[in-house]
Enzyme design. Sequence first.
Site, PDB file in Angstrom:
ATOM      1  N   TYR A 233       0.863  -1.186   0.000  1.00  0.00           N
ATOM      2  CA  TYR A 233       0.000   0.000   0.000  1.00  0.00           C
ATOM      3  C   TYR A 233       0.892   1.227   0.000  1.00  0.00           C
ATOM      4  O   TYR A 233       1.804   1.325   0.833  1.00  0.00           O
ATOM      5  CB  TYR A 233      -0.902  -0.015   1.240  1.00  0.00           C
TER       6      TYR A 233
ATOM      7  N   ASP B 149       9.412   2.595  -0.526  1.00  0.00           N
ATOM      8  CA  ASP B 149       8.380   3.260   0.260  1.00  0.00           C
ATOM      9  C   ASP B 149       8.674   2.951   1.730  1.00  0.00           C
ATOM     10  O   ASP B 149       8.324   1.882   2.230  1.00  0.00           O
ATOM     11  CB  ASP B 149       6.994   2.756  -0.154  1.00  0.00           C
TER      12      ASP B 149
ATOM     13  N   LYS C 199       4.564   9.061   8.721  1.00  0.00           N
ATOM     14  CA  LYS C 199       4.413   8.471  10.070  1.00  0.00           C
ATOM     15  C   LYS C 199       5.451   8.992  11.080  1.00  0.00           C
ATOM     16  O   LYS C 199       5.353  10.125  11.537  1.00  0.00           O
ATOM     17  CB  LYS C 199       4.421   6.942   9.969  1.00  0.00           C
TER      18      LYS C 199
HETATM   19  P1  KE4 Z   1      -0.735   8.156   4.473  1.00  0.00           P
HETATM   20  O1  KE4 Z   1      -1.181   8.915   3.227  1.00  0.00           O
HETATM   21  O2  KE4 Z   1      -1.853   7.339   5.100  1.00  0.00           O
HETATM   22  O3  KE4 Z   1      -0.015   9.081   5.480  1.00  0.00           O
HETATM   23  O4  KE4 Z   1       0.395   7.126   4.051  1.00  0.00           O
HETATM   24  C1  KE4 Z   1       0.106   6.179   3.045  1.00  0.00           C
HETATM   25  C2  KE4 Z   1       1.070   5.007   3.180  1.00  0.00           C
HETATM   26  C3  KE4 Z   1       2.105   4.894   2.270  1.00  0.00           C
HETATM   27  N1  KE4 Z   1       3.000   3.874   2.355  1.00  0.00           N
HETATM   28  C4  KE4 Z   1       2.910   2.947   3.351  1.00  0.00           C
HETATM   29  C5  KE4 Z   1       3.928   1.846   3.412  1.00  0.00           C
HETATM   30  C6  KE4 Z   1       1.870   3.024   4.308  1.00  0.00           C
HETATM   31  O5  KE4 Z   1       1.795   2.088   5.295  1.00  0.00           O
HETATM   32  C7  KE4 Z   1       0.932   4.065   4.233  1.00  0.00           C
HETATM   33  C8  KE4 Z   1      -0.229   4.197   5.208  1.00  0.00           C
HETATM   34  N2  KE4 Z   1      -0.435   3.084   6.089  1.00  0.00           N
HETATM   35  C9  KE4 Z   1      -1.787   2.826   6.550  1.00  0.00           C
HETATM   36  C10 KE4 Z   1      -1.743   1.744   7.619  1.00  0.00           C
HETATM   37  N3  KE4 Z   1      -1.189   0.535   7.147  1.00  0.00           N
HETATM   38  C11 KE4 Z   1      -2.447   4.079   7.033  1.00  0.00           C
HETATM   39  C12 KE4 Z   1      -3.660   3.867   7.901  1.00  0.00           C
HETATM   40  C13 KE4 Z   1      -4.877   4.474   7.247  1.00  0.00           C
HETATM   41  O6  KE4 Z   1      -5.041   4.301   6.008  1.00  0.00           O
HETATM   42  O7  KE4 Z   1      -5.668   5.085   7.998  1.00  0.00           O
END
Ligand code: KE4
Length: 429
Positions: free
Chosen positions: A143, A238, A266
């Site tokens: 993701y 990533d 994060k």
């Molecule tokens: P954000 O746009 O949610 O800050 O980051 C996206 C993202 C990008 N790359 C990786 C490896 C990530 O894990 C994420 C976001 N992770 C999820 C939880 N696994 C965010 C939680 C959510 O969607 O509320």
Amino acid sequence: MISNSIALFERAQKSIPGGVNSPVRAFRSVGGTPIFIKNAKGAYLFDEDGNKYLDYINSWGPMILGHAYDPIIDAIKERAGFSTSFGAPTLLEIEMAELIKSMAPNIDLVRMVSSGTEACMSALRLARGYTGRNKFIKFEGCYHGHADAFLVKAGSGVATQNIQTIPGVTAGVSNDTLTAPYNDLEAVKHLVSEHKNTIAAIIIEPIAGNMGCILPEPGFIEGIRQICDAEGILLIFDEVMTGFRLAAGGAQQKLNINADLVTYGKVIGAGLPVGAFGGKKEIMQHIAPLGNVYQAGTLSGNPIAMIAGFTLLNILKQNPDIYVQLEEKTKYLQVGMEKVLHKHSVPFSINRFGSMISLHFSNKSVKNFSDAAACDIALFNKFFHAMLHAGIYLPPSGYETWFISNALTYGNLDYTINAIDAFFEKENK
Ligand code: KE4
């Protein structure tokens, strides 16, 4: 008793889609009512009904030292008085960029943004602009945020809700997104030969965390690095999840492999909205205003977000032993869980890398998304609610990694292990 959360969820759904501002929070796959959190401190969350929980989500990674860590809170309070945003360059942004460069290898220039999604979508646009190519490869179950191009066979909330194709993502976009199973280097080689000279980038979670935690097999990432070098493809790590969590230098340091571009989120914001992408000057200099790959943001480098992230990263840089403590605590949790799960003859596999860990109810190892999808999700959901009832707040999906904070004590870990023991004691009666 969670009557206030139930009432608040009812009320929230009247004004917010699904009652939440991010789908993974809605408990859709585990069922039941999402818990509304009032405040948190250290390893603990407190909900609107006065219940207390050990936190194994930690805001999906940022709270690596635990909640409301005093030096971070103090820094935010002090900086807020200087105003919350200028929309103009600041000294703090230079200091933040220099701090990142001093911790993460292979970063000459870094651009701040406001989320991991923004970081990944900007890095992909840059790779396309730099190479003049359109396609890219991502891995099933990984993701990279919710930008259109990444919502093909994505992990995290997309997998949790089992959404196969996302309305609104056009064929024009998804046609340029190629996918391969994680840990399948032959599949990558096949895609590269099928789409010769048209692939701009391969983006990967170097340790995957959005289908549970899945580790790269020996030679997998190295093989991708070699393919990228041979084919003029940019390798994008990533590190939104792994960056500054696995080590100061993140997965690049732990795997000893340099990516061409790296994305962060994060931990870098300590819970405030921060993302970043960076890499070698030769590539990054194509980003506007230096180059013509346009990328922008009103709140990029926001001073309150910067001081939070800057304070946390400095603490991590000056106290590298924190990473050793995190690793030792997570290993302790793994060993304790393995002991009780074996005792109750539960089919399981635990994947762990540093302080990223996930428990899969499966009698085979979990090395890619289809392995993760074949796990006993029904048992996980029952387990999730038993833990919640015991005051242990796990990610509400089998497709997520547990996030350990250094505020967790060995006593907290023992409590968690004992709660797992008690659940299967009852389950197997
Ligand atoms: P954000 O746009 O949610 O800050 O980051 C996206 C993202 C990008 N790359 C990786 C490896 C990530 O894990 C994420 C976001 N992770 C999820 C939880 N696994 C965010 C939680 C959510 O969607 O509320």
